[in-house]
Write an enzyme that holds these catalytic residues in place. Structure first.
Site, PDB file in Angstrom:
ATOM      1  N   CYS A 114      40.812  20.946 -22.262  1.00 42.80           N
ATOM      2  CA  CYS A 114      40.270  20.006 -21.457  1.00 42.80           C
ATOM      3  C   CYS A 114      40.603  18.428 -22.257  1.00 42.80           C
ATOM      4  O   CYS A 114      40.542  17.375 -21.736  1.00 42.80           O
ATOM      5  CB  CYS A 114      38.953  20.187 -21.223  1.00 42.80           C
ATOM      6  SG  CYS A 114      38.808  21.829 -20.164  1.00 42.80           S
ATOM      7  N   HIS A 260      35.864  13.790 -18.518  1.00 44.45           N
ATOM      8  CA  HIS A 260      36.556  15.011 -18.000  1.00 44.45           C
ATOM      9  C   HIS A 260      35.707  15.600 -16.894  1.00 44.45           C
ATOM     10  O   HIS A 260      34.508  15.541 -17.142  1.00 44.45           O
ATOM     11  CB  HIS A 260      36.790  15.970 -19.135  1.00 44.45           C
ATOM     12  CG  HIS A 260      37.136  17.215 -18.564  1.00 44.45           C
ATOM     13  ND1 HIS A 260      38.337  17.299 -17.703  1.00 44.45           N
ATOM     14  CD2 HIS A 260      36.692  18.583 -18.915  1.00 44.45           C
ATOM     15  CE1 HIS A 260      38.309  18.630 -17.653  1.00 44.45           C
ATOM     16  NE2 HIS A 260      37.475  19.447 -18.150  1.00 44.45           N
ATOM     17  N   ASN A 290      38.208  20.985 -11.473  1.00 46.14           N
ATOM     18  CA  ASN A 290      38.900  20.880 -12.842  1.00 46.14           C
ATOM     19  C   ASN A 290      40.115  21.002 -13.044  1.00 46.14           C
ATOM     20  O   ASN A 290      40.543  22.276 -12.715  1.00 46.14           O
ATOM     21  CB  ASN A 290      37.822  21.768 -13.601  1.00 46.14           C
ATOM     22  CG  ASN A 290      38.038  21.677 -15.107  1.00 46.14           C
ATOM     23  OD1 ASN A 290      38.989  21.030 -15.619  1.00 46.14           O
ATOM     24  ND2 ASN A 290      37.266  22.166 -16.073  1.00 46.14           N
TER      25      ASN A 290
END
Ligand code: UT7
Length: 333
Positions: A114, A260, A290
């Site tokens: 990430c 994020h 995501n």
């Protein structure tokens, strides 16, 4: 005269197939209500079988090259961030290079999950500032839908993830305008590696691939969601504060915070901790899920194209994820 790294072009690509929470209800034990309340996600994009991560990256790269108004032959280096490459090896950087038909320029893959985009941006920034390269193509791409466990055991992860890609063209800015990347800060703590990982296939196994490995289901990503959540809401504000301090800025100077997109509750908690108004926080997770390394640049590109981000705006990026790794970057648009 100092050189800053300028974002000359940016774009993104989401595969067209949209998977709503209602679609997930049909293939795993979950509810739209649970996913909305716990994550803020309404839908995500899944690539069709036969498409690879490098295909998504290539589509984003073509659009970024167009956005930058350059000829692709000007690109002199490629950096690719992904945790879901087409192959175990090689990485996707070389595949994107081949698809674009570029000369034998270098292609580097970054594996920081990430935080992968900010890590990649940081590497690109050093190459540009040292004048090693003049036009870097940075791609961040993920295709995770092909390896999610849609059974009871994997439903926490399967609810979250989606596919997507983004690309940037980075070049030196020699003027004193100061537009571009002002700083990057990178962190990690490998003691937490087992809290969020895809454990198999593993070099520790001999042979690596076995029926036992498949039966263990440890070739699906697994996470201790609560530990990840707790650390994310602590480390992202810390990374932002480190960045602000480094640049002699305060949170009031920030026009846009792009966290994020892991979970909308995480983004809102990070904003609350930083005391930044929620209107300044860019959030698109409800439409994308995501997308790991691709999440920040997809959100950045959308906000630029919507006209929400304007020239001269101060943008702070922050990410947290598997490793654990976390990071921040400050950009003057
Ligand atoms: O990008 C990489 C970084 N990743 C993240 O930052 C994710 C961080 N973690 C999270 O976002 C959250 O921890 C989750 C969204 C994964 C889970 O939310 P939570 O509020 O921490 O839920 P929980 O783990 O406490 O689970 C609550 C319940 C459990 O049931 P019981 O044991 O209370 O009966 C789970 O089995 O929710 C259940 N559950 C689900 N229910 C319906 C877990 N996943 C699902 C699901 N649908 N998809």
């Amino acid at each position: 005269m100092s050189v800053t790294t300028f974002i000359k072009g940016i774009s993104h690509f989401l595969p067209p197939r949209i998977i709503t929470n209602a679609d997930l209800e049909k293939i795993m034990p979950t509810t739209d209500e649970w996913i909305r309340q716990r994550t803020g996600i309404l839908e995500r994009h899944y690539a069709d079988p036969g498409i690879g991560t490098s295909d998504l990256a290539y589509e984003a790269a073509l659009r970024a090259i167009e956005d930058a108004k350059i000829d692709k032959s000007e690109i002199d280096f490629i950096i690719a961030a992904t945790l879901s490459p087409d192959y175990y090896f090689p990485g996707i950087g070389v595949l994107v290079q081949a698809k674009l038909g570029l000369n034998q320029i270098g292609a580097l893959d970054i594996r920081n999950q990430c935080s992968g985009f900010i890590y990649a941006l940081s590497v690109a920034d050093q190459y540009i500032k040292t004048q090693t390269y003049k036009k870097i193509l940075l791609v961040a791409a993920e295709l995770q839908s092909s390896n999610l466990d849609h059974s009871y055991d994997g439903r926490d992860m399967a609810a979250l993830f989606g596919d997507g890609a983004a690309a940037l063209i980075l070049e030196p800015n020699h003027s004193n305008g100061g537009h571009g990347i002002l700083s990057t800060h990178l962190f990690s703590d490998g003691r937490f590696a087992s809290e969020l990982l895809m454990e198999k296939p593993s070099s520790k196994d001999n042979p690596v691939f076995s029926q036992k490995m498949l039966e263990s289901k440890r070739c699906f990503p697994r996470m201790n969601g609560k530990t990840v959540f707790k650390n994310a809401v602590e480390k992202m504000p810390e990374a932002v504060n480190a960045a602000l301090k480094h640049n002699n800025l305060t949170i009031e100077d920030v026009d846009h915070l792009i966290p994020h997109q892991a979970n909308d509750r995480i983004s809102l908690m990070v904003a609350h901790k930083l005391k930044i108004p929620v209107e300044k926080v860019i959030r698109n997770i409800h439409r994308t899920g995501n997308t790991t390394a691709a999440s920040i640049p997809i959100a950045l590109d959308e906000a630029v194209k919507e006209g929400r981000i304007k020239q001269g705006d101060l943008i702070v990026l922050t990410a947290f994820g598997s490793g654990f790794t976390w990071a921040s970057a400050v950009i003057r648009w």
